[in-house]
Write an enzyme that holds these catalytic residues in place. Structure first.
Site, PDB file in Angstrom:
ATOM      1  N   ASP A   1       0.811  -1.228   0.000  1.00 43.30           N
ATOM      2  CA  ASP A   1       0.000   0.000   0.000  1.00 43.30           C
ATOM      3  C   ASP A   1       0.842   1.276   0.000  1.00 43.30           C
ATOM      4  OD1 ASP A   1      -2.223  -1.652   0.078  1.00 43.30           O
ATOM      5  OD2 ASP A   1      -2.231  -1.697   2.267  1.00 43.30           O
TER       6      ASP A   1
ATOM      7  N   LYS B   1       1.872   2.267  -5.011  1.00 44.82           N
ATOM      8  CA  LYS B   1       2.529   1.762  -6.231  1.00 44.82           C
ATOM      9  C   LYS B   1       1.632   1.989  -7.446  1.00 44.82           C
ATOM     10  CE  LYS B   1       2.506  -2.278  -4.331  1.00 44.82           C
ATOM     11  NZ  LYS B   1       2.051  -1.969  -2.967  1.00 44.82           N
TER      12      LYS B   1
ATOM     13  N   ASN C   1      -5.281 -10.112  -3.783  1.00 46.49           N
ATOM     14  CA  ASN C   1      -4.983  -9.596  -2.441  1.00 46.49           C
ATOM     15  C   ASN C   1      -4.538  -8.132  -2.573  1.00 46.49           C
ATOM     16  OD1 ASN C   1      -2.669 -10.475  -3.788  1.00 46.49           O
ATOM     17  ND2 ASN C   1      -1.675 -11.309  -1.984  1.00 46.49           N
TER      18      ASN C   1
ATOM     19  N   GLY D   1      -4.545  -4.249  -3.795  1.00 44.14           N
ATOM     20  CA  GLY D   1      -5.523  -3.201  -4.090  1.00 44.14           C
ATOM     21  C   GLY D   1      -4.739  -1.973  -4.482  1.00 44.14           C
ATOM     22  N   HIS D   2      -4.747  -1.638  -5.750  1.00 45.39           N
ATOM     23  CA  HIS D   2      -3.966  -0.508  -6.258  1.00 45.39           C
ATOM     24  C   HIS D   2      -4.909   0.606  -6.698  1.00 45.39           C
ATOM     25  CE1 HIS D   2      -0.555  -3.576  -7.285  1.00 45.39           C
ATOM     26  NE2 HIS D   2      -0.782  -3.459  -5.992  1.00 45.39           N
ATOM     27  N   THR D   3      -4.586   1.820  -6.318  1.00 44.29           N
ATOM     28  CA  THR D   3      -5.491   2.945  -6.587  1.00 44.29           C
ATOM     29  C   THR D   3      -4.869   3.917  -7.586  1.00 44.29           C
ATOM     30  OG1 THR D   3      -6.075   2.744  -4.263  1.00 44.29           O
ATOM     31  CG2 THR D   3      -6.945   4.657  -5.435  1.00 44.29           C
TER      32      THR D   3
ATOM     33  N   THR E   1      -5.917 -11.747   3.419  1.00 43.54           N
ATOM     34  CA  THR E   1      -7.039 -11.065   2.768  1.00 43.54           C
ATOM     35  C   THR E   1      -8.180 -12.046   2.444  1.00 43.54           C
ATOM     36  OG1 THR E   1      -6.065 -11.421   0.597  1.00 43.54           O
ATOM     37  CG2 THR E   1      -5.504  -9.352   1.705  1.00 43.54           C
TER      38      THR E   1
ATOM     39  N   GLN F   1       1.973  -5.983  -3.339  1.00 40.14           N
ATOM     40  CA  GLN F   1       2.430  -6.073  -1.946  1.00 40.14           C
ATOM     41  C   GLN F   1       3.740  -5.276  -1.778  1.00 40.14           C
ATOM     42  OE1 GLN F   1       1.427  -9.492  -3.398  1.00 40.14           O
ATOM     43  NE2 GLN F   1      -0.516  -8.550  -2.928  1.00 40.14           N
TER      44      GLN F   1
ATOM     45  N   THR G   1      -8.484  -3.357  -0.453  1.00 42.13           N
ATOM     46  CA  THR G   1      -9.082  -4.649  -0.779  1.00 42.13           C
ATOM     47  C   THR G   1     -10.092  -5.089   0.266  1.00 42.13           C
ATOM     48  OG1 THR G   1      -7.162  -5.314  -2.055  1.00 42.13           O
ATOM     49  CG2 THR G   1      -8.525  -7.097  -1.215  1.00 42.13           C
TER      50      THR G   1
ATOM     51  N   PRO H   1      -8.900  -1.273   8.857  1.00 43.84           N
ATOM     52  CA  PRO H   1      -8.061  -0.128   9.223  1.00 43.84           C
ATOM     53  C   PRO H   1      -6.592  -0.555   9.158  1.00 43.84           C
ATOM     54  CG  PRO H   1      -9.527  -0.757  11.049  1.00 43.84           C
ATOM     55  CD  PRO H   1      -9.757  -1.739   9.947  1.00 43.84           C
ATOM     56  N   ARG H   2      -5.749   0.277   8.528  1.00 39.63           N
ATOM     57  CA  ARG H   2      -4.328  -0.072   8.467  1.00 39.63           C
ATOM     58  C   ARG H   2      -3.641   0.391   9.746  1.00 39.63           C
ATOM     59  NH1 ARG H   2      -3.891   2.342   2.435  1.00 39.63           N
ATOM     60  NH2 ARG H   2      -4.698   0.559   1.287  1.00 39.63           N
TER      61      ARG H   2
ATOM     62  N   LEU I   1       2.476  10.081  -0.276  1.00 34.94           N
ATOM     63  CA  LEU I   1       1.644  10.536   0.848  1.00 34.94           C
ATOM     64  C   LEU I   1       2.379  11.486   1.792  1.00 34.94           C
ATOM     65  CD1 LEU I   1       0.565   7.264   0.305  1.00 34.94           C
ATOM     66  CD2 LEU I   1      -1.251   8.283   1.648  1.00 34.94           C
TER      67      LEU I   1
ATOM     68  N   SER J   1       5.141  12.225  -4.020  1.00 35.07           N
ATOM     69  CA  SER J   1       3.709  12.348  -4.258  1.00 35.07           C
ATOM     70  C   SER J   1       3.096  13.129  -3.105  1.00 35.07           C
ATOM     71  CB  SER J   1       3.092  10.951  -4.375  1.00 35.07           C
ATOM     72  OG  SER J   1       1.701  11.044  -4.456  1.00 35.07           O
TER      73      SER J   1
HETATM   74  P1  GDP Z   1      -0.817   0.414  -3.548  1.00 36.64           P
HETATM   75  O1  GDP Z   1      -1.405  -0.851  -3.097  1.00 36.64           O
HETATM   76  O2  GDP Z   1       0.648   0.496  -3.273  1.00 36.64           O
HETATM   77  O3  GDP Z   1      -1.120   0.763  -4.971  1.00 36.64           O
HETATM   78  O4  GDP Z   1      -1.493   1.574  -2.647  1.00 36.64           O
HETATM   79  P2  GDP Z   1      -3.053   1.706  -2.276  1.00 36.64           P
HETATM   80  O5  GDP Z   1      -3.794   2.161  -3.473  1.00 36.64           O
HETATM   81  O6  GDP Z   1      -3.538   0.479  -1.577  1.00 36.64           O
HETATM   82  O7  GDP Z   1      -2.987   2.824  -1.171  1.00 36.64           O
HETATM   83  C1  GDP Z   1      -2.535   4.120  -1.435  1.00 36.64           C
HETATM   84  C2  GDP Z   1      -3.656   5.131  -1.095  1.00 36.64           C
HETATM   85  O8  GDP Z   1      -3.114   6.426  -0.993  1.00 36.64           O
HETATM   86  C3  GDP Z   1      -4.723   5.218  -2.159  1.00 36.64           C
HETATM   87  O9  GDP Z   1      -5.953   5.494  -1.533  1.00 36.64           O
HETATM   88  C4  GDP Z   1      -4.270   6.394  -3.008  1.00 36.64           C
HETATM   89  O10 GDP Z   1      -5.326   7.036  -3.700  1.00 36.64           O
HETATM   90  C5  GDP Z   1      -3.702   7.291  -1.955  1.00 36.64           C
HETATM   91  N1  GDP Z   1      -2.600   8.154  -2.379  1.00 36.64           N
HETATM   92  C6  GDP Z   1      -1.639   7.911  -3.297  1.00 36.64           C
HETATM   93  N2  GDP Z   1      -0.699   8.866  -3.298  1.00 36.64           N
HETATM   94  C7  GDP Z   1      -1.080   9.750  -2.357  1.00 36.64           C
HETATM   95  C8  GDP Z   1      -0.499  10.955  -1.847  1.00 36.64           C
HETATM   96  O11 GDP Z   1       0.570  11.389  -2.257  1.00 36.64           O
HETATM   97  N3  GDP Z   1      -1.186  11.593  -0.863  1.00 36.64           N
HETATM   98  C9  GDP Z   1      -2.369  11.141  -0.366  1.00 36.64           C
HETATM   99  N4  GDP Z   1      -2.936  11.830   0.590  1.00 36.64           N
HETATM  100  N5  GDP Z   1      -2.911   9.992  -0.806  1.00 36.64           N
HETATM  101  C10 GDP Z   1      -2.289   9.317  -1.780  1.00 36.64           C
HETATM  102  P1  IMO Z   2      -0.927  -4.122  -2.278  1.00 38.84           P
HETATM  103  O1  IMO Z   2      -0.461  -4.652  -3.605  1.00 38.84           O
HETATM  104  C1  IMO Z   2      -1.037  -4.607   2.065  1.00 38.84           C
HETATM  105  C2  IMO Z   2      -1.099  -8.727   3.583  1.00 38.84           C
HETATM  106  C3  IMO Z   2      -2.352  -9.195   4.282  1.00 38.84           C
HETATM  107  C4  IMO Z   2      -1.739 -10.174   5.272  1.00 38.84           C
HETATM  108  C5  IMO Z   2      -0.629 -10.811   4.467  1.00 38.84           C
HETATM  109  C6  IMO Z   2      -0.984 -12.149   3.827  1.00 38.84           C
HETATM  110  O2  IMO Z   2      -2.214  -3.395  -2.334  1.00 38.84           O
HETATM  111  O3  IMO Z   2       0.182  -3.361  -1.621  1.00 38.84           O
HETATM  112  P2  IMO Z   2      -2.483 -12.804   1.758  1.00 38.84           P
HETATM  113  O4  IMO Z   2      -3.952 -12.600   1.492  1.00 38.84           O
HETATM  114  O5  IMO Z   2      -1.604 -12.193   0.726  1.00 38.84           O
HETATM  115  O6  IMO Z   2      -2.144 -14.240   2.021  1.00 38.84           O
HETATM  116  O7  IMO Z   2      -2.222 -12.035   3.143  1.00 38.84           O
HETATM  117  O8  IMO Z   2      -0.308  -9.882   3.438  1.00 38.84           O
HETATM  118  N1  IMO Z   2      -1.321  -8.181   2.210  1.00 38.84           N
HETATM  119  C7  IMO Z   2      -1.251  -6.878   1.909  1.00 38.84           C
HETATM  120  N2  IMO Z   2      -1.068  -5.799   2.698  1.00 38.84           N
HETATM  121  N3  IMO Z   2      -1.146  -4.465   0.729  1.00 38.84           N
HETATM  122  C8  IMO Z   2      -1.283  -5.531  -0.076  1.00 38.84           C
HETATM  123  O9  IMO Z   2      -1.247  -5.461  -1.418  1.00 38.84           O
HETATM  124  C9  IMO Z   2      -1.398  -6.812   0.508  1.00 38.84           C
HETATM  125  N4  IMO Z   2      -1.570  -8.065   0.021  1.00 38.84           N
HETATM  126  C10 IMO Z   2      -1.509  -8.883   1.072  1.00 38.84           C
HETATM  127  O10 IMO Z   2      -3.008  -8.136   4.931  1.00 38.84           O
HETATM  128  O11 IMO Z   2      -1.155  -9.477   6.337  1.00 38.84           O
HETATM  129 MG    MG Z   3      -2.900  -1.549  -1.819  1.00 36.50          MG
END
Ligand code: GDP
Ligand code: IMO
Ligand code: MG
Length: 428
Positions: free
Chosen positions: A15, A18, A40, A42-44, A131, A227, A303, A307-308, A334, A416
């Site tokens: 998270d 990426k 598993n 979740g990319h935004t 997940t 991940q 995903t 709460p993280r 962030l 960012s």
């Molecule tokens: P990923 O799994 O690495 O792609 O990251 P996630 O999408 O799970 O989590 C990143 C979160 O931060 C998402 O809700 C994005 O929209 C948000 N985000 C990304 N860059 C920034 C930033 O620079 N500032 C803030 N406030 N939010 C951001």
């Molecule tokens: P992105 O790509 C954050 C964590 C789960 C759990 C552990 C194992 O969005 O960064 P799994 O379902 O993979 O067997 O769970 O890994 N986990 C993540 N945590 N971001 C992710 O993906 C994750 N994918 C798995 O919360 O602790």
């Molecule tokens: Mg994510």
């Protein structure tokens, strides 16, 4: 000549944003390939006032000239893949024609999700906090071979139906006799999944051959890791990890492209550190400050909505991850979230039993005990989300970035300051 391909990898527990970075860099690449994990992840991605959440399709999907590839190292839940394509094909121009899914990718079936749910429940407090997407059981089957199904097997439905029937028979023994649960109905599962197979069929390809050809033609490939390095099955905080190589090490087996064809590796970190699920997290803030970071950063799982857990930037862990991946540069995301905090700290090392560690611990018990060595830095109160160049940032913010750069030992190449594509600072 040095390859112009790029790899994006998370340096912590996932998270790190990426998805945003891959979307941005996809504009300069011909191909975007996911190499590990499954839904598993979740990319935004956010642009033009809209936010898109992706789980399987590479985050380059919104660039109409980019070919998107799901590599053989990914585990594919066919139902989720089709739902995701359907959800985004309005915005992602001609997505079905630009998406290739590896015939070598292993697949996730209902028995994987069921066994994971039962196992996590059975472990109680000792659970991993997964997940529940069937990721671990699908990779376990891949390693075990006997009950594994690769996507390419959908091209031979008669053979696959017989295999499914046999697998369900075996699995039902475990479900009924070990867990005392009802078993699965093979015919019903097959009816549903055969339809998914038909729908995915045109996208199934030998992506290894495709990518090797692309390398020979000098195409620019963007590798997308899911991940993060600390969740890597071999190099992460085992056993609280995922079941694939989430570090850059996963790109070679996960795509078939030799590592030497990857030009540049960028490690992504948030300006603070988060973790979802169970497992040690030395810089975790279990207090009001942690809650404040969670609220300011909207730190709830993309995903699962969980709460993280939030804490100070762990540069000791990140330096390990940076060395392990051999990164060329860092992306800090962030950074805006840290504004308005009453204090600001980074972790520069760990103490275990009064002793300062030289290396990031390989022993989970040591990591559990580790006390972070914290360094205080000057906080800032300005809203930086509108900054578009490094010099526009407040002095304290620039000092934070420079200190992180110094400790990790790699240059910060991008910053960012908000979720949108536009909210990005590039540094030469
Ligand atoms: P990923 O799994 O690495 O792609 O990251 P996630 O999408 O799970 O989590 C990143 C979160 O931060 C998402 O809700 C994005 O929209 C948000 N985000 C990304 N860059 C920034 C930033 O620079 N500032 C803030 N406030 N939010 C951001
Ligand atoms: P992105 O790509 C954050 C964590 C789960 C759990 C552990 C194992 O969005 O960064 P799994 O379902 O993979 O067997 O769970 O890994 N986990 C993540 N945590 N971001 C992710 O993906 C994750 N994918 C798995 O919360 O602790
Ligand atoms: Mg994510």
């Amino acid at each position: 000549m040095k390859s112009k391909s790029t790899l994006i990898v998370g340096l912590t527990w996932g998270d790190e944003a990426k998805g945003k970075i891959v979307d941005l860099l996809a504009a300069e690449h011909h191909i975007v390939v996911r190499y590990n994990g499954g839904n598993n992840a979740g990319h935004t991605v956010a642009f033009d006032g809209e936010t898109y959440k992706l789980h399987l399709v590479p985050s380059g999907l919104f660039h109409k000239n980019a070919t998107c590839v799901i590599g053989g190292g990914v585990v594919v839940d066919p139902k989720v893949l089709l739902e995701e394509i359907a959800r985004h094909e309005g915005k992602a121009v001609r997505l079905r024609q630009r998406l290739l899914v590896s015939s070598r990718a292993h697949t996730i079936w209902p028995w994987h999700k069921l066994v994971e749910a039962l196992s996590e429940k059975h472990q109680g407090k000792g659970k991993i906090g997964t997940t529940l997407r069937g990721i671990g059981p699908a990779y376990a089957d891949k390693a075990n071979r006997v009950h594994a199904i690769r996507l390419g097997e959908f091209l031979r439905p008669e053979h696959l139906w017989k295999k499914v029937e046999r697998i369900v028979e075996d699995r039902n023994l475990v479900f009924t006799k070990v867990f005392g649960e009802a078993g699965l109905d093979a015919a019903a599962v097959w009816q549903e999944y055969a339809a998914y197979g038909e729908a995915i069929r045109p996208m199934i390809a030998d992506t290894t051959a495709y990518l090797l050809g692309a390398v020979e033609k000098g195409k620019r490939i963007l590798f997308e890791g899911a991940q993060g390095t600390l969740l890597d099955i071999d190099h992460g905080t085992y056993p609280y990890v995922t079941s694939s190589n989430a570090s850059a090490a996963g790109a070679w087996p996960g795509t078939g492209v030799p590592a030497r064809a990857i030009g540049e590796i960028l490690g992504v970190v948030k300006a603070y550190t988060t973790r979802v699920g169970e497992g040690p997290f030395p810089t975790e803030l279990k207090d009001a400050l942690g809650d404040q970071i969670r609220e300011q950063g909207h730190e709830y799982g993309t995903t699962t909505g969980r709460p993280r857990r939030c804490g100070w930037l762990d540069t000791f862990a990140i330096r390990y991850a940076a060395r392990l991946n051999g990164i060329d540069g860092i992306v800090i995301t962030l950074l805006d979230v840290l504004g308005k905090l009453p204090e600001l700290k980074v972790c520069t090392g760990y103490k275990v039993g009064g002793r300062t560690l030289k290396e990031f611990p390989d022993d989970p018990a040591a990591l559990q005990e580790a006390q972070p060595i914290l360094e205080s830095l000057e906080p800032w109160t300005e809203d930086i989300s509108g900054a578009r160049s490094f010099k526009e940032l407040p002095r304290a913010t620039r000092a934070y970035v420079k200190r992180v750069e110094e400790i990790i030992g790699a240059p910060v190449r991008m910053i960012s300051v908000g979720p949108d594509r536009e909210q990005t600072i590039f540094r030469p």
